[in-house]
Design an enzyme around this catalytic site. Structure first.
Site, PDB file in Angstrom:
ATOM      1  N   ALA B 103      59.760  12.421  56.510  1.00 43.82           N
ATOM      2  CA  ALA B 103      59.019  12.721  55.288  1.00 43.82           C
ATOM      3  C   ALA B 103      58.804  14.218  55.084  1.00 43.82           C
ATOM      4  CB  ALA B 103      57.662  12.017  55.322  1.00 43.82           C
ATOM      5  N   LYS B 104      58.863  14.994  56.148  1.00 49.24           N
ATOM      6  CA  LYS B 104      58.661  16.444  56.086  1.00 49.24           C
ATOM      7  C   LYS B 104      57.413  16.807  55.304  1.00 49.24           C
ATOM      8  CE  LYS B 104      63.528  17.544  56.945  1.00 49.24           C
ATOM      9  NZ  LYS B 104      64.194  16.232  56.844  1.00 49.24           N
ATOM     10  N   ARG B 105      56.302  16.131  55.600  1.00 50.07           N
ATOM     11  CA  ARG B 105      55.047  16.395  54.915  1.00 50.07           C
ATOM     12  C   ARG B 105      54.350  17.599  55.528  1.00 50.07           C
ATOM     13  NH1 ARG B 105      57.502  13.186  51.843  1.00 50.07           N
ATOM     14  NH2 ARG B 105      56.501  11.307  51.020  1.00 50.07           N
TER      15      ARG B 105
END
Lengths: 289, 289
Positions: B103-105
């Site tokens: 998700a690379k949040r």
């Protein structure tokens, strides 16, 4: 232009400039934090999320230039929360207020293209007028979103220099060739190139920046020049988080006309009463004028 | 330990190490790109997304250490796509394979806490065994996710050094005090501190890194030492994207036992036939052994 040419959508920068000229420089954050839901007498659930978000939109839409839903606070409820965000974005379109999806997305290649399609493509259920992006993978990795935004009359706000204390460990690295300055320089180049392509002399381009309202002397120390970027500047940290309207004018100086100051809790704490929420937004907007 | 103490969940690092010991060092990416959907004879719609994802899971789950759904490719369909991701994550739990939500949040404060709750909280509809995070706002801004992961026996993979060419403009800045090295050093400190808290001597901690499989000499040039980090290392770029198993062993050297090599299109191109997908995963896994 031939009559067969497809209609070119009005650029995001022009739409934002018009909204700011008409309604001022306030962006109202829609941040359904659990604590605010409780303060409004709502449950920490999807029904509470929906009531909160739509009530905030109704109160703010006529009096602010843009609303900024915080995507994390919808994602927290999973797909049902994302469905509420879709409803909020559609309602905002109907209400004629610009939207900034605060998603801070970032990836590379065809994966970045998928994020761009989610937030910036005509007909996407999550389509917003603009989205925030995070450039740890390099400014150019955001290319699919930059290009799709330009094509669809939408915009992006790229994280540049933020005021949270931990941000310096990445953004300030590099001295007079700092990471943050590199992002700002890339944004400037992007807006200059876009203006040349369209023969426009825009006050604002479609590639914006997120610059914290309380970054203080870091702008000057890092040699960052915002006034020449043609970038819309989203400035969180105004109001409840610390900066006054006067602080903002001093900090942004010649770039002040580009600034969209964001207040979230400072406005939302006036709820749940709709008139009180609207009055808080009007008061805050007027303080910025 | 008192019998009244709450059960401590098994740490993510231990769970991952066990899965890697049993099944090898391959993570199968589940990347429902539009081109792959078409190649599998599926529509570019939510039904196609669901068929693709569940078929890939069924083929890969018994033979790989982890699966990694690419969240952007679900988000592209809005809330209905996120609902498919929820179903995929639940099915993966049922199938006993670890999940990495790619998700690379990244955000700050209570907003980061909301992302952490979405992906790492027991009972969240999007709960995965681990999630990828992006540190442009500083490694410490990820604190809510680091802490929740430790508390719930889950993990995170923080973007460190990636192999896309644009990444250098952020990650390499700073010379021998580079941004990427700063992230790796912070991850090491995190795993060391966690091991001290639990009196464990873990082979792997709960705070991992994303390091591209084709970063080449950048690791050495930037003085990055992965072998002392106790970090699980997610290495995309293996297979279709360029690196061979031998390349990986040379690149990661003493850190090789920490590496989970990710292949997505290299495996998925073998579909839609389930046996062919599984055979591709087995072949790829064995090449890594």
């Amino acid at each position: 232009m031939s009559s067969l040419a497809p209609a070119r959508p009005e650029p995001f920068g022009a739409r934002l400039a018009a909204a700011m000229a008409e309604r001022g420089q306030l962006c109202a954050g829609i941040d359904p934090h659990p604590g605010l839901l409780a303060a409004w007498g709502l449950g920490d659930d999807v029904d509470g999320l929906r009531s909160f978000s739509l009530a905030a939109l109704e109160a703010f839409a006529p009096v602010v230039a843009a609303i900024k839903p915080q995507v994390a606070l919808f994602e927290r409820y999973g797909s049902a929360g994302i469905a509420v965000l879709e409803e909020l974005l559609a309602s905002a379109r109907g209400a004629g207020v610009l939207t900034i999806a605060d998603a801070k997305r970032g990836d590379i290649g065809s994966t970045m293209a998928a994020y761009a399609e989610a937030w910036l493509r005509d007909g996407s259920p999550l389509a917003a007028d603009s989205v925030t992006l995070s450039p740890y993978l390099g400014f150019e990795s955001l290319r699919p979103a930059l290009d799709l935004a330009e094509a669809t009359g939408r915009g992006v706000f790229v994280l540049g220099l933020t005021s949270n204390p931990e941000g310096a460990s990445v953004q300030h690295v590099g001295g007079d060739r700092s990471v943050a300055r590199g992002i700002v320089d890339a944004v400037r180049a992007e807006n200059v190139a876009a203006a040349q392509r369209t023969d426009a002399v825009p006050g604002l381009g479609h590639t914006g920046l997120v610059i914290g309202a309380t970054v203080g002397e870091a702008l000057e120390r890092l040699g960052i020049d915002l006034g020449t970027t043609a970038a819309p500047i989203l400035a969180p940290g105004f109001g409840a988080q610390g900066a006054t309207a006067e602080d903002l004018r001093v900090l942004f100086d010649t770039a002040w006309p580009q600034v969209l100051a964001t207040s979230s809790r400072g406005l939302l704490a006036a709820g749940p009463d709709g008139s009180a929420l609207r009055a808080a937004a009007e008061r805050t907007r007027d303080a910025l004028a």
